[in-house]
Scaffold this active site. Structure first.
Site: not given
Length: 151
Positions: A65-67
């Site tokens: 997960c990232c932005g």
């Protein structure tokens, strides 16, 4: 099934919610969000840690997960032998597993909420690649490109 989960500074909160959900439904999930040294890092380093753990056989699959899910997807796909797919809907998550034999799906914490993310993750983990499927030749082609350009 044992799953590696990691989130960068923008994605860590979502990663934590996914881990809690997976554990609640009986799936072993480990948080690989931070290196042992606890120093600030790039999402490429997070992607590498999760990808290498999968290649080592410590985990069957991974969730990053990232932005937006884009940076960790690009980074994870730079690791020879890893196939990562960005998935923001259940159909894409299923196809990542069924048609592309993806090791990792990536999610954007600024794109999907935690309930949808959990459903996407469940869809990904519920499906497995069939090496006899019509997609097998495409996966073989992806792997051939990987070998060709990772030298």
């Amino acid at each position: 099934m044992k799953i590696a989960v990691g989130g960068d500074s923008a994605g860590e909160e979502l990663a934590q919610k996914i881990i809690a959900h997976l554990k609640a439904i009986g799936i072993e999930a480990d948080d690989l969000s931070h290196p042992v040294e606890e120093k600030p890092e790039l999402y490429s380093e997070l992607s590498e840690r999760v990808g290498r753990a999968i290649l080592a056989g410590d985990y069957e699959r991974g969730i990053l997960c990232c932005g937006t899910g884009i940076g960790v997807a690009i980074s994870a796909n730079k690791i020879p032998g890893i196939r990562a797919a960005q998935a923001h809907d259940t159909y894409s998550a299923e196809r990542a597993a069924l048609s592309n034999n993806a090791h990792i799906i990536t999610l954007g914490a600024r794109v999907v909420g935690p309930e949808l993310a959990n459903t996407i993750v469940e869809s990904f983990l519920a499906k497995t690649f069939d090496p006899q499927s019509a997609s097998a030749r495409n996966v073989d082609g992806i792997d051939a490109l990987d070998r060709k350009y990772s030298k």
